[in-house]
Design a protein around this motif. Structure first.
Motif, PDB file in Angstrom:
ATOM      1  N   LYS A   1      36.291  42.452  37.248  1.00 62.95           N
ATOM      2  CA  LYS A   1      37.186  42.216  36.115  1.00 62.95           C
ATOM      3  C   LYS A   1      38.206  43.343  35.972  1.00 62.95           C
ATOM      4  O   LYS A   1      39.370  43.107  35.635  1.00 62.95           O
ATOM      5  CB  LYS A   1      36.370  42.081  34.830  1.00 62.95           C
ATOM      6  CG  LYS A   1      35.487  40.840  34.783  1.00 62.95           C
ATOM      7  CD  LYS A   1      34.641  40.813  33.518  1.00 62.95           C
ATOM      8  CE  LYS A   1      33.739  39.594  33.485  1.00 62.95           C
ATOM      9  NZ  LYS A   1      32.858  39.573  32.288  1.00 62.95           N
ATOM     10  N   ALA A   2      37.768  44.567  36.235  1.00 64.02           N
ATOM     11  CA  ALA A   2      38.630  45.728  36.018  1.00 64.02           C
ATOM     12  C   ALA A   2      39.648  45.909  37.133  1.00 64.02           C
ATOM     13  O   ALA A   2      40.754  46.401  36.907  1.00 64.02           O
ATOM     14  CB  ALA A   2      37.776  46.989  35.889  1.00 64.02           C
TER      15      ALA A   2
ATOM     16  N   GLY B   1      45.845  40.034  42.912  1.00 67.53           N
ATOM     17  CA  GLY B   1      45.308  38.768  43.396  1.00 67.53           C
ATOM     18  C   GLY B   1      44.203  38.239  42.505  1.00 67.53           C
ATOM     19  O   GLY B   1      43.599  38.983  41.725  1.00 67.53           O
ATOM     20  N   ILE B   2      43.910  36.951  42.643  1.00 70.94           N
ATOM     21  CA  ILE B   2      42.841  36.345  41.838  1.00 70.94           C
ATOM     22  C   ILE B   2      41.469  36.793  42.318  1.00 70.94           C
ATOM     23  O   ILE B   2      40.482  36.667  41.598  1.00 70.94           O
ATOM     24  CB  ILE B   2      42.914  34.804  41.848  1.00 70.94           C
ATOM     25  CG1 ILE B   2      42.696  34.251  43.272  1.00 70.94           C
ATOM     26  CG2 ILE B   2      44.231  34.323  41.261  1.00 70.94           C
ATOM     27  CD1 ILE B   2      42.500  32.748  43.315  1.00 70.94           C
TER      28      ILE B   2
ATOM     29  N   SER C   1      45.136  45.848  47.897  1.00 69.40           N
ATOM     30  CA  SER C   1      45.959  45.172  48.903  1.00 69.40           C
ATOM     31  C   SER C   1      47.391  44.937  48.434  1.00 69.40           C
ATOM     32  O   SER C   1      48.002  43.918  48.757  1.00 69.40           O
ATOM     33  CB  SER C   1      45.305  43.834  49.277  1.00 69.40           C
ATOM     34  OG  SER C   1      44.030  44.041  49.840  1.00 69.40           O
ATOM     35  N   GLY C   2      47.916  45.882  47.676  1.00 74.66           N
ATOM     36  CA  GLY C   2      49.284  45.768  47.182  1.00 74.66           C
ATOM     37  C   GLY C   2      50.275  46.441  48.117  1.00 74.66           C
ATOM     38  O   GLY C   2      50.140  46.400  49.335  1.00 74.66           O
TER      39      GLY C   2
ATOM     40  N   ARG D   1      33.494  34.977  40.829  1.00 75.28           N
ATOM     41  CA  ARG D   1      34.085  35.981  41.725  1.00 75.28           C
ATOM     42  C   ARG D   1      33.834  35.621  43.190  1.00 75.28           C
ATOM     43  O   ARG D   1      34.668  35.921  44.050  1.00 75.28           O
ATOM     44  CB  ARG D   1      33.541  37.375  41.415  1.00 75.28           C
ATOM     45  CG  ARG D   1      32.109  37.651  41.893  1.00 75.28           C
ATOM     46  CD  ARG D   1      31.612  38.995  41.399  1.00 75.28           C
ATOM     47  NE  ARG D   1      30.374  39.429  42.013  1.00 75.28           N
ATOM     48  CZ  ARG D   1      29.161  39.059  41.638  1.00 75.28           C
ATOM     49  NH1 ARG D   1      29.030  38.204  40.623  1.00 75.28           N
ATOM     50  NH2 ARG D   1      28.084  39.531  42.246  1.00 75.28           N
ATOM     51  N   PHE D   2      32.701  34.986  43.460  1.00 78.85           N
ATOM     52  CA  PHE D   2      32.413  34.611  44.853  1.00 78.85           C
ATOM     53  C   PHE D   2      33.479  33.645  45.367  1.00 78.85           C
ATOM     54  O   PHE D   2      34.014  33.821  46.461  1.00 78.85           O
ATOM     55  CB  PHE D   2      31.031  33.967  44.952  1.00 78.85           C
ATOM     56  CG  PHE D   2      29.886  34.899  44.664  1.00 78.85           C
ATOM     57  CD1 PHE D   2      29.554  35.910  45.561  1.00 78.85           C
ATOM     58  CD2 PHE D   2      29.130  34.767  43.503  1.00 78.85           C
ATOM     59  CE1 PHE D   2      28.487  36.765  45.307  1.00 78.85           C
ATOM     60  CE2 PHE D   2      28.063  35.611  43.243  1.00 78.85           C
ATOM     61  CZ  PHE D   2      27.746  36.618  44.135  1.00 78.85           C
ATOM     62  N   TRP D   3      33.781  32.618  44.573  1.00 75.92           N
ATOM     63  CA  TRP D   3      34.782  31.638  45.002  1.00 75.92           C
ATOM     64  C   TRP D   3      36.167  32.273  45.079  1.00 75.92           C
ATOM     65  O   TRP D   3      36.906  32.048  46.044  1.00 75.92           O
ATOM     66  CB  TRP D   3      34.820  30.443  44.043  1.00 75.92           C
ATOM     67  CG  TRP D   3      35.862  29.437  44.443  1.00 75.92           C
ATOM     68  CD1 TRP D   3      35.733  28.439  45.355  1.00 75.92           C
ATOM     69  CD2 TRP D   3      37.218  29.383  43.974  1.00 75.92           C
ATOM     70  NE1 TRP D   3      36.913  27.741  45.484  1.00 75.92           N
ATOM     71  CE2 TRP D   3      37.840  28.309  44.654  1.00 75.92           C
ATOM     72  CE3 TRP D   3      37.962  30.120  43.066  1.00 75.92           C
ATOM     73  CZ2 TRP D   3      39.176  27.957  44.424  1.00 75.92           C
ATOM     74  CZ3 TRP D   3      39.281  29.792  42.846  1.00 75.92           C
ATOM     75  CH2 TRP D   3      39.881  28.708  43.520  1.00 75.92           C
ATOM     76  N   ARG D   4      36.538  33.061  44.065  1.00 77.98           N
ATOM     77  CA  ARG D   4      37.869  33.669  44.062  1.00 77.98           C
ATOM     78  C   ARG D   4      38.075  34.585  45.266  1.00 77.98           C
ATOM     79  O   ARG D   4      39.139  34.610  45.886  1.00 77.98           O
ATOM     80  CB  ARG D   4      38.098  34.441  42.756  1.00 77.98           C
ATOM     81  CG  ARG D   4      38.309  33.531  41.550  1.00 77.98           C
ATOM     82  CD  ARG D   4      38.671  34.309  40.299  1.00 77.98           C
ATOM     83  NE  ARG D   4      37.549  35.053  39.745  1.00 77.98           N
ATOM     84  CZ  ARG D   4      37.342  36.353  39.882  1.00 77.98           C
ATOM     85  NH1 ARG D   4      38.198  37.082  40.580  1.00 77.98           N
ATOM     86  NH2 ARG D   4      36.297  36.942  39.332  1.00 77.98           N
ATOM     87  N   ASN D   5      37.030  35.354  45.609  1.00 77.81           N
ATOM     88  CA  ASN D   5      37.142  36.244  46.760  1.00 77.81           C
ATOM     89  C   ASN D   5      37.335  35.462  48.058  1.00 77.81           C
ATOM     90  O   ASN D   5      38.175  35.813  48.894  1.00 77.81           O
ATOM     91  CB  ASN D   5      35.894  37.126  46.875  1.00 77.81           C
ATOM     92  CG  ASN D   5      35.827  38.176  45.785  1.00 77.81           C
ATOM     93  OD1 ASN D   5      36.829  38.514  45.173  1.00 77.81           O
ATOM     94  ND2 ASN D   5      34.637  38.690  45.525  1.00 77.81           N
TER      95      ASN D   5
END
Length: 393
Positions: free
Chosen positions: A31-32, A188-189, A196-197, A356-360
């Motif tokens: 989240k952070a 990123g989501i 990674s910016g 978070r698993f799906w978003r990653n």
């Protein structure tokens, strides 16, 4: 298969120990976003950042498969850490693949002695960083996007185009080099802590001795293995995410899920539908794991061949790694989405953080389209033609 690492290997035992620490605040850190500095400190203390450096230069001399399986272990709870750990080693080996033997030895020795963490600013697609020569120096201006690990790095791999010749050049420099600005603006989501910016270069001076002696027109098969490293890291993040999501979902289902009102059972785990879904997801995750292990062995084999690697040997490994990558990504997307159906509505809260698993996985697969790797595998199956060495192949 329980997806457990063999802890008789001391590096794997340390990885399991760290994974148990990383999981404690994985949801909060996702989240952070930002920098996983405490986790980096633990990685440095563990000695795991030097395991792929040859023994003669101060490392452990482990094969690629060791690092990939450790990254997979971290991804069970935190895809960002699995990503950062794996990509670190791609940059560790940059001088070996693109430099002289002397540059490689020097890079390995200094990295091991300094216990460096490496970041990457060598994005293959972005034509946004250019250099001009001033005597013995290359002076860089511009930026690179998708610079994973740059925000916590000690050293950076960098690539740029020469303004006059458009020739791509590579080097390694300290992150503290004057004019290097780590923007740390990744939004990123998923993969929220990968940094990674963008990295901006303003009048950054790189001495010619720091530039790798890479000749694009004389590339040998072993010098085309960077995509194998990167693709292998990605596919193991996929597999680890699927494993971790499935394990977390099983725990939630056993402890908290309630049976659906029309199921006719007293316990959610007695529902035949729930059993079938978990069985299906487990079988697919097990298959993805086995393919990932085969692909890791393929990378070990071609890496061990070194300068003697042939184009055919490279091509055979390319098909195995592409196949594993495609399957792992598809399985991970399915597992990380479908677990919610059998956990139930109460599982889909921000507090639980299962999303978070799906978003990653979702954001990773977008940087790594399965369509093109699938076509390469299909072309090989039909014609016997191996994928041509290129970015992501």
């Amino acid at each position: 298969m329980s997806f457990d690492l063999d802890t008789s290997n001391p590096h794997f035992a340390k990885a399991v120990e760290l994974r148990k620490i990383f999981v404690k605040d994985a949801v909060a850190r996702d989240k952070a976003g930002g920098k996983p500095l405490d986790q980096l400190r633990l990685l440095k203390e563990s000695g795991l950042l030097t395991i792929l450096i040859p023994r003669e230069y101060g490392g452990a001399g482990e094969p690629w498969s060791t690092a990939l399986k450790i990254g997979r272990e971290f991804a069970k709870v935190d895809g960002s850490l699995g990503h950062l750990f794996g990509y670190h080693f791609s940059s560790v080996h940059a001088a070996f693949l693109r430099g002289t033997p002397e540059q490689a030895a020097n890079s390995y020795r200094r990295s091991a002695a300094g216990n460096w963490f490496w970041g990457n600013t060598a994005n293959s697609f972005s034509k946004s960083l250019f250099g001009r020569q001033e005597g013995e120096w290359h002076v860089l201006d511009g930026f690179r996007p998708f610079t994973s690990g740059s925000h916590i790095a000690d050293y950076l791999q960098v690539a740029w185009e020469d303004r006059l010749t458009n020739e791509r050049r590579f080097a390694a420099i300290p992150v503290t080099r004057e004019g290097v600005h780590i923007e740390d603006d990744w939004d990123g989501i998923g993969q929220r802590q990968t940094g990674s910016g963008r990295v901006t270069y303003s009048n950054v001076r790189i001495h010619r001795d720091e530039v790798f002696d890479f000749k694009p027109n004389e590339v040998k098969p072993y010098q085309t293995l960077t995509p194998f490293q990167q693709q292998s890291v990605l596919l193991n993040v996929f597999v680890g995410s699927a494993q971790g999501a499935l394990i977390a979902a099983r725990e939630y289902t056993n402890e908290k899920s309630r049976p659906w009102i029309h199921s006719g059972v007293d316990k959610h785990t007695d529902d035949p539908w729930v059993k079938r879904v978990y069985g299906d997801l487990y079988v697919k995750t097990q298959a993805a794991t086995l393919l990932a292990d085969q692909a890791a062995q393929a990378l070990d084999d071609v890496w061990a061949r070194g300068h003697d690697l042939t184009e055919e040997e490279r091509g055979q490994a390319a098909v195995k790694i592409a196949s594993a990558n495609v399957f792992a990504g598809n399985v991970a997307l399915e597992v990380t989405s479908q677990i919610f159906e059998v956990m139930g509505a109460r599982s889909a809260t921000n507090e639980n953080g299962f999303d978070r698993f799906w978003r990653n996985v979702r954001i990773h697969t977008l940087h790594n389209p399965a369509e093109y790797k699938t076509r390469n595998v299909g072309n090989w199956f039909l014609t016997g033609g191996y994928p041509e060495p290129a970015t992501f192949q």
